[in-house]
Design a protein around this motif. Structure first.
Motif, PDB file in Angstrom:
ATOM      1  N   MET A  49       0.142  14.537   0.565  1.00 60.18           N
ATOM      2  CA  MET A  49      -0.454  14.510   1.902  1.00 60.18           C
ATOM      3  C   MET A  49       0.236  15.532   2.818  1.00 60.18           C
ATOM      4  SD  MET A  49      -2.831  12.219   1.710  1.00 60.18           S
ATOM      5  CE  MET A  49      -3.195  11.478   3.299  1.00 60.18           C
ATOM      6  N   SER A  82       0.787  -1.250   0.000  1.00 60.52           N
ATOM      7  CA  SER A  82       0.000   0.000   0.000  1.00 60.52           C
ATOM      8  C   SER A  82       0.812   1.288   0.000  1.00 60.52           C
ATOM      9  CB  SER A  82      -0.976   0.032   1.199  1.00 60.52           C
ATOM     10  OG  SER A  82      -1.908  -1.008   1.063  1.00 60.52           O
ATOM     11  N   LYS A 136       2.920   1.414  -5.144  1.00 61.54           N
ATOM     12  CA  LYS A 136       3.714   0.891  -6.260  1.00 61.54           C
ATOM     13  C   LYS A 136       2.867   0.733  -7.516  1.00 61.54           C
ATOM     14  CE  LYS A 136       4.721  -2.755  -3.769  1.00 61.54           C
ATOM     15  NZ  LYS A 136       4.013  -2.355  -2.540  1.00 61.54           N
ATOM     16  N   SER A 137       1.709   0.118  -7.342  1.00 63.08           N
ATOM     17  CA  SER A 137       0.861  -0.118  -8.522  1.00 63.08           C
ATOM     18  C   SER A 137       0.320   1.199  -9.067  1.00 63.08           C
ATOM     19  CB  SER A 137      -0.294  -1.055  -8.157  1.00 63.08           C
ATOM     20  OG  SER A 137       0.230  -2.282  -7.701  1.00 63.08           O
ATOM     21  N   THR A 138       0.006   2.109  -8.166  1.00 59.62           N
ATOM     22  CA  THR A 138      -0.476   3.417  -8.622  1.00 59.62           C
ATOM     23  C   THR A 138       0.585   4.086  -9.485  1.00 59.62           C
ATOM     24  OG1 THR A 138      -1.669   3.589  -6.531  1.00 59.62           O
ATOM     25  CG2 THR A 138      -1.518   5.581  -7.858  1.00 59.62           C
ATOM     26  N   PHE A 191      -1.503  -6.187   0.019  1.00 61.97           N
ATOM     27  CA  PHE A 191      -1.405  -7.266  -0.958  1.00 61.97           C
ATOM     28  C   PHE A 191      -2.483  -7.184  -2.024  1.00 61.97           C
ATOM     29  CE2 PHE A 191       0.531  -9.157   2.927  1.00 61.97           C
ATOM     30  CZ  PHE A 191       1.836  -9.082   2.475  1.00 61.97           C
ATOM     31  N   THR A 192      -2.768  -5.971  -2.449  1.00 65.15           N
ATOM     32  CA  THR A 192      -3.658  -5.805  -3.591  1.00 65.15           C
ATOM     33  C   THR A 192      -3.026  -6.496  -4.791  1.00 65.15           C
ATOM     34  OG1 THR A 192      -4.130  -3.619  -2.715  1.00 65.15           O
ATOM     35  CG2 THR A 192      -4.918  -4.086  -4.940  1.00 65.15           C
ATOM     36  N   SER A 246       4.141  12.527  -6.216  1.00 61.20           N
ATOM     37  CA  SER A 246       2.789  12.103  -5.865  1.00 61.20           C
ATOM     38  C   SER A 246       2.228  11.399  -7.088  1.00 61.20           C
ATOM     39  CB  SER A 246       1.910  13.297  -5.501  1.00 61.20           C
ATOM     40  OG  SER A 246       0.551  12.861  -5.501  1.00 61.20           O
ATOM     41  N   SER A 247       2.021  10.111  -6.964  1.00 61.88           N
ATOM     42  CA  SER A 247       1.474   9.364  -8.108  1.00 61.88           C
ATOM     43  C   SER A 247       0.085   9.852  -8.415  1.00 61.88           C
ATOM     44  CB  SER A 247       1.430   7.866  -7.794  1.00 61.88           C
ATOM     45  OG  SER A 247       2.719   7.397  -7.525  1.00 61.88           O
ATOM     46  N   ILE A 248      -0.707  10.061  -7.367  1.00 58.19           N
ATOM     47  CA  ILE A 248      -2.091  10.475  -7.563  1.00 58.19           C
ATOM     48  C   ILE A 248      -2.178  11.853  -8.209  1.00 58.19           C
ATOM     49  CG2 ILE A 248      -4.053  11.378  -6.223  1.00 58.19           C
ATOM     50  CD1 ILE A 248      -4.173   8.806  -4.761  1.00 58.19           C
ATOM     51  N   TYR A 304      -5.999  -1.694   0.578  1.00 50.85           N
ATOM     52  CA  TYR A 304      -5.698  -2.801   1.491  1.00 50.85           C
ATOM     53  C   TYR A 304      -4.374  -3.463   1.081  1.00 50.85           C
ATOM     54  CZ  TYR A 304      -7.922  -5.026  -2.494  1.00 50.85           C
ATOM     55  OH  TYR A 304      -8.246  -5.400  -3.762  1.00 50.85           O
ATOM     56  N   ILE A 323      -5.452  -1.513  -7.938  1.00 50.34           N
ATOM     57  CA  ILE A 323      -5.004  -0.594  -6.897  1.00 50.34           C
ATOM     58  C   ILE A 323      -6.013  -0.670  -5.764  1.00 50.34           C
ATOM     59  CG2 ILE A 323      -4.736   1.873  -6.334  1.00 50.34           C
ATOM     60  CD1 ILE A 323      -3.827   2.153  -9.351  1.00 50.34           C
ATOM     61  N   GLY A 373       3.747  -6.363  -2.402  1.00 56.41           N
ATOM     62  CA  GLY A 373       4.382  -5.715  -1.260  1.00 56.41           C
ATOM     63  C   GLY A 373       5.224  -6.689  -0.449  1.00 56.41           C
TER      64      GLY A 373
HETATM   65  N1  LIG Z   1      -2.538  10.345  -1.256  1.00 60.11           N
HETATM   66  C1  LIG Z   1      -1.969   9.479  -2.066  1.00 60.11           C
HETATM   67  N2  LIG Z   1      -2.400   8.194  -2.075  1.00 60.11           N
HETATM   68  C2  LIG Z   1      -1.811   7.333  -2.924  1.00 60.11           C
HETATM   69  C3  LIG Z   1      -0.737   7.723  -3.776  1.00 60.11           C
HETATM   70  N3  LIG Z   1      -0.345   6.633  -4.487  1.00 60.11           N
HETATM   71  C4  LIG Z   1      -1.149   5.622  -4.086  1.00 60.11           C
HETATM   72  N4  LIG Z   1      -2.016   6.021  -3.150  1.00 60.11           N
HETATM   73  C5  LIG Z   1      -3.045   5.213  -2.481  1.00 60.11           C
HETATM   74  O1  LIG Z   1      -2.425   4.200  -1.706  1.00 60.11           O
HETATM   75  C6  LIG Z   1      -3.231   3.005  -1.715  1.00 60.11           C
HETATM   76  C7  LIG Z   1      -2.397   1.810  -2.153  1.00 60.11           C
HETATM   77  O2  LIG Z   1      -2.008   1.991  -3.496  1.00 60.11           O
HETATM   78  P1  LIG Z   1      -1.430   0.801  -4.389  1.00 60.11           P
HETATM   79  O3  LIG Z   1      -0.895   1.416  -5.622  1.00 60.11           O
HETATM   80  O4  LIG Z   1      -2.448  -0.279  -4.531  1.00 60.11           O
HETATM   81  O5  LIG Z   1      -0.260   0.320  -3.463  1.00 60.11           O
HETATM   82  P2  LIG Z   1       0.752  -0.900  -3.667  1.00 60.11           P
HETATM   83  O6  LIG Z   1       2.068  -0.458  -3.153  1.00 60.11           O
HETATM   84  O7  LIG Z   1       0.701  -1.348  -5.061  1.00 60.11           O
HETATM   85  O8  LIG Z   1       0.120  -1.988  -2.669  1.00 60.11           O
HETATM   86  P3  LIG Z   1       0.225  -3.580  -2.696  1.00 60.11           P
HETATM   87  O9  LIG Z   1      -0.053  -4.016  -4.087  1.00 60.11           O
HETATM   88  O10 LIG Z   1      -0.826  -4.018  -1.736  1.00 60.11           O
HETATM   89  O11 LIG Z   1       1.596  -3.914  -2.250  1.00 60.11           O
HETATM   90  C8  LIG Z   1      -4.404   3.282  -2.639  1.00 60.11           C
HETATM   91  O12 LIG Z   1      -5.502   3.628  -1.867  1.00 60.11           O
HETATM   92  C9  LIG Z   1      -3.913   4.453  -3.462  1.00 60.11           C
HETATM   93  O13 LIG Z   1      -4.972   5.266  -3.935  1.00 60.11           O
HETATM   94  C10 LIG Z   1      -0.311   9.093  -3.745  1.00 60.11           C
HETATM   95  O14 LIG Z   1       0.592   9.545  -4.452  1.00 60.11           O
HETATM   96  N5  LIG Z   1      -0.963   9.909  -2.854  1.00 60.11           N
END
Ligand SMILES: Nc1nc2c(ncn2[C@@H]2O[C@H](COP(=O)(O)OP(=O)(O)OP(=O)(O)O)[C@@H](O)[C@H]2O)c(=O)[nH]1
Ligand SMILES: [Mg+2]
Length: 436
Positions: free
Chosen positions: A288, A170, A173-175, A192-193, A319-321, A190, A187, A217
């Motif tokens: 954030m 979380s 990474k995927s974002t 281990f998405t 910021s990916s988002i 939670y 994405i 993750g």
């Molecule tokens: N505020 C904010 N939230 C983010 C950002 N990047 C990702 N998120 C949030 O973080 C959460 C996890 O994002 P994922 O991309 O699924 O994370 P991950 O690292 O791939 O997680 P796993 O696959 O579980 O290991 C989601 O709710 C996203 O929307 C960001 O740059 N800013």
């Protein structure tokens, strides 16, 4: 590629050589013509060929057995049997082939179009023409074809990603992958998405391209199999650059610097060479409110752990988002890739030493043991190969086989072990008497 299958067990069997022919020329008024039986054709090889169009080992799930055709039998008029066609099996770029039993690496297939003979076809048996001598002008002898090589294999595919995204669950990474490539990974808020890696092709503003994989993750103990564990750490082995993604907003209440150290510890524990790869620190979620302050603290801790002479790892706040800071990160990643050589996965000495044809010198010629009924049992690769190539229905072949055994020192060895005239000697289910 939502599904990613990265291991497969298969068996390959090369074609058997065709049997040699026993035949005699029949001419009018000539009662016994000369020998006229030709050689058998060679059996087909099983050959792996790398096809860069393949991305998974998925096909091997449904098709696990590969068998090349046998050579044709020798024919009369001295004609050779036709050799069988080789069987080509397409494998994706980056396939590692291991012996399924010993686990030894047989070959690493990396280059598009690269070929590797994985099982050698048997040679054709010789026809009776070849056994004619002045003393025996009409031999009733021909060889059977040599059996094709047979092997059980374990295939492994590591994603050929240039860049791997690693980090706690979380952290985003995927974002990140989803905003810099066309990949559509799942994405979620939670852990281990991502349960299987996703691959995306990234193109930077200045035109460089590379493949990036988001990885499931990691958590403490991953190198020992905790969480999704080592099966996914393996995917990083071929990446040249690691992007270490950190949730700088500490949204889950963890300390970003402790996260950073914990992940590095797992990489190090799993395989030292993972830590030799250059890393870029990606400080994510900078949109954030707490993130800026956390980043300041992070930088201080990082600097405190490095000697003043060492280069600090690069940190890119993004910021990916909000799509912030991405271009700089990608350019820096492409630069680092340019400067980083590929990592050789296995030392040369780990490769199995194998010779693919004929009898090789290291093969143990034969072994002698005794059955419960006191019969002498002969075994061993070379001896058994000779045995299956002998046509036991023909006396002359048997005599030749007996001569070959003597030549290998079998008689002498039996005598030394105490074999007496008339003792039963056994090879497979074939028996004969020992004659001293
Ligand atoms: N505020 C904010 N939230 C983010 C950002 N990047 C990702 N998120 C949030 O973080 C959460 C996890 O994002 P994922 O991309 O699924 O994370 P991950 O690292 O791939 O997680 P796993 O696959 O579980 O290991 C989601 O709710 C996203 O929307 C960001 O740059 N800013
Ligand atoms: Mg993910």
């Amino acid at each position: 590629m939502s599904m990613f299958l990265d291991t497969a067990k298969i068996s390959v069997k090369a074609g058997r050589g065709g049997d040699g022919m026993v035949a005699f020329r029949r001419e009018k008024y000539v009662p016994n013509g000369g020998p006229w039986g030709g050689d058998g054709g060679r059996g087909g090889d099983v050959i792996f060929i790398v096809d860069e169009g393949l991305r998974t080992l998925m096909d091997f799930r449904y098709n696990r057995k590969f068998k090349a055709k046998s050579g044709e039998k020798g024919m009369t008029k001295g004609m050779h049997g036709r050799g069988a066609e080789d069987l080509y099996v397409r494998v994706p770029q980056g396939t590692t082939v291991r012996d399924a039993e010993t686990g030894k690496v047989i070959t690493d297939l990396v280059e598009h179009g690269q070929e590797f003979i994985i099982a050698k076809g048997g040679r054709g048996g010789r026809g009776n023409i070849r056994f004619a001598t002045p003393r025996n002008p009409a031999p009733e002898i021909a060889e059977n074809g040599e059996p094709g090589e047979e092997r059980e294999l374990a295939l492994e595919l590591k994603i050929l990603a240039d860049v791997g995204l690693v980090g706690f669950p979380s952290v985003g990474k995927s974002t990140l992958l989803s905003v810099v490539s066309a990949a559509k990974p799942k994405i979620g808020a939670y852990h281990f998405t991502t349960i299987v890696p996703n691959l995306g092709m990234v193109r930077t503003k200045s035109g460089d391209g590379f493949a990036m994989a988001d990885l499931p993750g990691l958590i403490e103990g991953a190198s020992q199999g905790v969480g999704l564990g080592t099966q996914f750490l393996r995917h990083i082995e071929r990446t040249r650059v690691i992007l270490h993604v950190i949730d700088m907003s500490a949204s889950e209440g963890r300390d970003p610097y402790e996260d950073y150290e914990a992940i590095n510890h797992e990489l190090e524990t799993y395989n030292l060479r993972l830590m030799e790869r250059p890393q870029i620190i990606v400080a994510n979620k900078m949109d954030m409110p707490e993130a800026a302050e956390n980043l300041k603290v992070f930088r201080e801790k990082l600097a405190a752990n490095y000697d003043e002479f060492d280069d600090l790892p690069l940190i890119f706040p993004i910021s990916s988002i909000a799509h912030q800071g991405l271009d700089n990160l990608l350019e820096a990643t492409a630069d680092l890739l340019d400067k980083t050589d590929e990592f050789l996965l296995y030392e040369e000495t780990d490769m199995a030493e194998e010779v693919y044809y004929g009898f090789n010198g290291e093969e143990k010629a034969f072994e002698i043991s005794r059955d419960d009924d006191a019969a002498w049992v002969l075994s061993g690769e070379k001896l058994e190969k000779l045995f299956v190539m002998t046509n036991m229905e023909r006396d002359e072949s048997i005599v030749k086989f007996a001569r070959q055994l003597r030549g290998m020192g079998v008689d002498e060895a039996l005598r030394e072990r105490g074999a007496r005239d008339g003792d039963i000697v056994r090879i497979g289910n074939f028996e004969f008497e020992f004659v001293d």
